[in-house]
Design a protein around this motif. Structure first.
Motif, short mmCIF file in Angstrom:
data_model
loop_
_atom_site.label_atom_id
_atom_site.label_comp_id
_atom_site.label_asym_id
_atom_site.label_seq_id
_atom_site.Cartn_x
_atom_site.Cartn_y
_atom_site.Cartn_z
N PHE A 95 0.84 -1.20 0.00
CA PHE A 95 0.00 0.00 0.00
C PHE A 95 0.87 1.25 0.00
O PHE A 95 0.66 2.18 -0.79
CB PHE A 95 -0.93 0.00 1.21
CG PHE A 95 -1.63 1.31 1.43
CD1 PHE A 95 -2.68 1.70 0.62
CD2 PHE A 95 -1.23 2.15 2.46
CE1 PHE A 95 -3.32 2.91 0.81
CE2 PHE A 95 -1.86 3.36 2.67
CZ PHE A 95 -2.92 3.75 1.84
N PHE A 96 1.87 1.29 0.88
CA PHE A 96 2.77 2.43 0.93
C PHE A 96 3.47 2.64 -0.42
O PHE A 96 3.62 3.77 -0.90
CB PHE A 96 3.83 2.25 2.02
CG PHE A 96 3.31 2.33 3.43
CD1 PHE A 96 2.20 3.10 3.74
CD2 PHE A 96 3.93 1.63 4.46
CE1 PHE A 96 1.72 3.19 5.05
CE2 PHE A 96 3.47 1.72 5.77
CZ PHE A 96 2.36 2.50 6.06
N ASP A 97 3.90 1.53 -1.01
CA ASP A 97 4.61 1.61 -2.29
C ASP A 97 3.70 2.16 -3.38
O ASP A 97 4.11 3.03 -4.17
CB ASP A 97 5.12 0.21 -2.66
CG ASP A 97 6.11 0.24 -3.81
OD1 ASP A 97 6.97 1.14 -3.83
OD2 ASP A 97 6.03 -0.64 -4.68
N GLU A 98 2.48 1.68 -3.44
CA GLU A 98 1.53 2.14 -4.45
C GLU A 98 1.22 3.63 -4.31
O GLU A 98 1.02 4.33 -5.31
CB GLU A 98 0.24 1.33 -4.37
CG GLU A 98 0.40 -0.12 -4.80
CD GLU A 98 -0.78 -0.99 -4.40
OE1 GLU A 98 -1.74 -0.44 -3.80
OE2 GLU A 98 -0.75 -2.20 -4.67
N GLU A 99 1.18 4.11 -3.07
CA GLU A 99 0.81 5.50 -2.82
C GLU A 99 2.03 6.43 -2.73
O GLU A 99 1.86 7.64 -2.57
CB GLU A 99 0.00 5.60 -1.52
CG GLU A 99 -1.32 4.84 -1.56
CD GLU A 99 -2.33 5.42 -2.54
OE1 GLU A 99 -2.08 6.53 -3.08
OE2 GLU A 99 -3.36 4.78 -2.78
N GLY A 100 3.23 5.88 -2.81
CA GLY A 100 4.42 6.71 -2.74
C GLY A 100 4.78 7.17 -1.34
O GLY A 100 5.49 8.17 -1.17
N ILE A 101 4.29 6.46 -0.34
CA ILE A 101 4.55 6.82 1.06
C ILE A 101 5.88 6.18 1.46
O ILE A 101 5.95 5.02 1.83
CB ILE A 101 3.41 6.35 1.98
CG1 ILE A 101 2.10 7.01 1.55
CG2 ILE A 101 3.71 6.65 3.44
CD1 ILE A 101 0.87 6.45 2.24
N ARG A 102 6.92 6.99 1.37
CA ARG A 102 8.27 6.49 1.64
C ARG A 102 9.05 7.51 2.46
O ARG A 102 8.72 8.70 2.47
CB ARG A 102 9.02 6.24 0.34
CG ARG A 102 8.47 5.07 -0.48
CD ARG A 102 9.54 4.59 -1.44
NE ARG A 102 9.08 3.53 -2.31
CZ ARG A 102 9.89 2.74 -3.01
NH1 ARG A 102 11.20 2.92 -2.91
NH2 ARG A 102 9.42 1.81 -3.79
N PRO A 103 10.11 7.06 3.14
CA PRO A 103 10.94 8.00 3.90
C PRO A 103 11.45 9.13 3.01
O PRO A 103 11.85 8.91 1.86
CB PRO A 103 12.09 7.12 4.40
CG PRO A 103 11.51 5.76 4.48
CD PRO A 103 10.55 5.66 3.33
N GLY A 104 11.44 10.34 3.57
CA GLY A 104 11.92 11.51 2.84
C GLY A 104 10.84 12.27 2.10
O GLY A 104 11.04 13.42 1.71
N GLN A 105 9.67 11.67 1.92
CA GLN A 105 8.57 12.34 1.24
C GLN A 105 7.91 13.36 2.16
O GLN A 105 7.74 13.12 3.35
CB GLN A 105 7.52 11.33 0.77
CG GLN A 105 7.95 10.46 -0.38
CD GLN A 105 7.92 11.21 -1.71
OE1 GLN A 105 7.54 12.37 -1.79
NE2 GLN A 105 8.31 10.53 -2.78
#
Length: 225
Positions: free
Chosen positions: A173-183
């Protein structure tokens, strides 16, 4: 013959205690440890007895489990190797980001004292894992932010520090939504009674449950907002 990998179970317990306390700010009790490891309370009780006997953990007031100095050393070694394996998988081997935690768990016990320094050098001395966690023994020791996305007030812009890595479906889910460290994300709406938050990231709106938001740790953004 190849060297035998030993102490896998005890190292997994020590790593879990480290992650719960150091990375998530939780008080580690037996029930919480059983839930994290997916084992029964009697199994935890048996392993804790063994770890106490070996001087790796202590049981403090309120039945809180704490690592001894030797237990902490062992835990940091395994967590370091796990996070180095995550870096290897994502940055060198091209394994999808959301798969890295599970795959690294298979590799961590196979990294030896001989291999580890070569791995560190090859990876360029990474300070953090792909999920934002400091790598013990490489990153400078520092207190981690325990503020989660669920704590952020409406209108605030923050930076994602790290995300919970032990749930592969959540990572997808995080990957699909672009929820990553540094964002950087802006809190658009927080509705605790509905159990949701809405954030803006790269011009897109993302709605997630409060329990998911509690698995995203944040810090003030680079502009100090």
């Amino acid at each position: 013959m190849p060297k035998q990998v030993v102490n896998v179970a005890s190292d997994d317990y020590l790593s879990a205690v480290y992650r719960l306390h150091h990375d998530e700010g939780e008080s580690v009790i037996a029930v919480r440890l059983a839930d994290r490891l997916g084992v029964t309370p009697p199994s935890v009780a048996g392993m804790l007895k063994r770890l106490r006997r070996d001087g790796l953990v202590s049981i403090e007031r309120g039945r809180v489990i704490a690592l001894t100095p030797e237990g902490l050393r062992r835990a940091e070694r395994m967590v370091r190797r796990h996070r180095l394996a995550e870096c290897l998988l994502t940055s060198v081997l091209g394994v999808p980001w959301w798969r890295a935690y599970e795959e690294a768990h298979l590799l961590e016990h196979g990294i030896s004292d001989v291999t580890e320094p070569h791995l560190v050098e090859t990876l360029g001395n990474p300070a953090r894992s792909p999920f934002g966690y400091p790598i013990p023994g490489i990153a400078e020791p520092a207190a981690l932010s325990m503020t989660t996305l669920a704590d952020v007030p409406e209108g605030a812009t923050i930076e994602i520090d790290r995300v919970f890595e032990e749930d592969e479906q959540l990572l997808q889910f995080f990957d699909e939504e672009g929820i990553r460290p540094g964002q950087r994300v802006r809190m658009e709406a927080s509705a605790p009674y509905r159990g949701t938050v809405a954030v803006a990231l790269d011009g897109r709106g993302i709605v997630m449950g409060m329990q998911v938001a509690e698995r995203v740790w944040v810090r003030a953004d680079a502009d100090g907002a």
